[in-house]
Write an enzyme that holds these catalytic residues in place. Structure first.
Site, PDB file in Angstrom:
ATOM      1  N   ASP A  38       0.823  -1.217   0.000  1.00 15.23           N
ATOM      2  CA  ASP A  38       0.000   0.000   0.000  1.00 15.23           C
ATOM      3  C   ASP A  38       0.856   1.265   0.000  1.00 15.23           C
ATOM      4  O   ASP A  38       0.486   2.281   0.582  1.00 15.23           O
ATOM      5  CB  ASP A  38      -0.933   0.005   1.215  1.00 15.23           C
ATOM      6  CG  ASP A  38      -0.174  -0.085   2.539  1.00 15.23           C
ATOM      7  OD1 ASP A  38       1.058  -0.254   2.519  1.00 15.23           O
ATOM      8  OD2 ASP A  38      -0.823   0.026   3.598  1.00 15.23           O
ATOM      9  N   LYS A  69       4.205  23.983  21.405  1.00 20.09           N
ATOM     10  CA  LYS A  69       3.975  23.259  20.154  1.00 20.09           C
ATOM     11  C   LYS A  69       5.286  22.929  19.426  1.00 20.09           C
ATOM     12  O   LYS A  69       5.503  23.342  18.284  1.00 20.09           O
ATOM     13  CB  LYS A  69       3.045  24.055  19.240  1.00 20.09           C
ATOM     14  CG  LYS A  69       1.659  24.263  19.845  1.00 20.09           C
ATOM     15  CD  LYS A  69       0.732  25.013  18.909  1.00 20.09           C
ATOM     16  CE  LYS A  69      -0.635  25.190  19.544  1.00 20.09           C
ATOM     17  NZ  LYS A  69      -1.558  25.977  18.689  1.00 20.09           N
ATOM     18  N   ASP A 100       2.512   6.112   3.139  1.00 23.33           N
ATOM     19  CA  ASP A 100       1.929   4.827   3.525  1.00 23.33           C
ATOM     20  C   ASP A 100       0.422   5.042   3.589  1.00 23.33           C
ATOM     21  O   ASP A 100      -0.075   5.776   4.446  1.00 23.33           O
ATOM     22  CB  ASP A 100       2.487   4.424   4.894  1.00 23.33           C
ATOM     23  CG  ASP A 100       1.859   3.153   5.450  1.00 23.33           C
ATOM     24  OD1 ASP A 100       0.844   2.696   4.890  1.00 23.33           O
ATOM     25  OD2 ASP A 100       2.363   2.629   6.445  1.00 23.33           O
TER      26      ASP A 100
END
Length: 239
Positions: free
Chosen positions: A109, A160, A215
């Protein structure tokens, strides 16, 4: 003369993370544009001379065999190994016969412009037992990250932060010696195999890919692949 490596494509997973697309189709048959994900990958393998391909199949195997057949229409020689029960990502390799030279193992995949020939050459030059394809990912944490000491006092505060790490692409080049460590008929994953190799002191190398890689495991990955593929198609397939 160097024998062209054989490719083993892992195509037996149920693709549960990609539901509902995989409710009636095996994940490798989910389409990008006008062709399944796995067809794109197989056409790439044919272009670089990896013409003997074994598909390890389980979930909805008959649909995969009906679509890809013996591989002639893709310029390939395709055969199949059926997993009666799911054996993980490394377990199926124990049931593939004739692996007596360098071979490539990859997930069914993937959407990537990886240079397989360069990776194989790197593997052979390094004298490795296994070479793992790597890709650098950046992940931004959506929160402020607090660092503390053992007493709970704050020692740092990052808002962050972005973290960089290397991930497995799901592409490996292997030597037949790795098969000695794969149990027959038992669930065994590729991380288990790599760790077993390391425990025995065998050489595991890496190949860092700096091009495109995705992926297609989740719906948002699939959506991105659908958006990216039209522009990538000439580069990936030469058409």
């Amino acid at each position: 003369m160097t024998v062209a490596p054989r490719a083993i494509v892992l195509a037996g997973g149920k693709g549960t993370r990609l539901a509902p697309y995989t409710a009636t189709l095996p994940k490798p048959l989910v389409p990008l544009g006008d062709m399944p994900i796995l067809e794109i990958l197989l056409r790439q393998l044919a272009r670089v001379g990896l013409r003997h391909v074994t598909l390890t199949v389980n979930h909805l195997a008959a649909l995969l065999e009906a679509y890809f057949g013996d591989g002639a229409k893709f310029g390939l020689e395709i055969d199949y190994t059926l997993e009666e029960t799911p054996l993980g990502t490394a377990g199926p390799l124990a049931g593939v016969g004739g692996l007596d030279n360098t071979f490539v193992v990859l997930n069914g995949d993937l959407l990537t412009d990886l240079d397989y020939g360069a990776m194989i050459a790197h593997h052979r030059g390094a004298g490795a037992n296994i070479t793992v394809g790597l890709y650098e990912r950046t992940h931004t944490v959506d929160f402020g990250v607090i660092e503390t000491d053992a007493a709970g006092r704050v020692t740092g505060y990052r808002e962050k932060p972005s973290l960089q790490y290397q991930v497995s692409m799901g592409v490996y080049v292997m030597e037949p010696t790795v098969l000695e460590l794969i149990p027959r008929g038992r669930h065994f994953d590729l991380p288990d195999l790599v760790n077993a190799m390391l425990a025995e002191g065998r050489r595991v190398d890496t190949f860092l890919h700096q091009g495109y890689w995705l992926d297609i495991g989740r719906p948002d990955d699939y959506q991105r692949a659908q958006e990216d593929f039209p522009a990538l198609r000439p580069h990936l397939l030469g058409a």
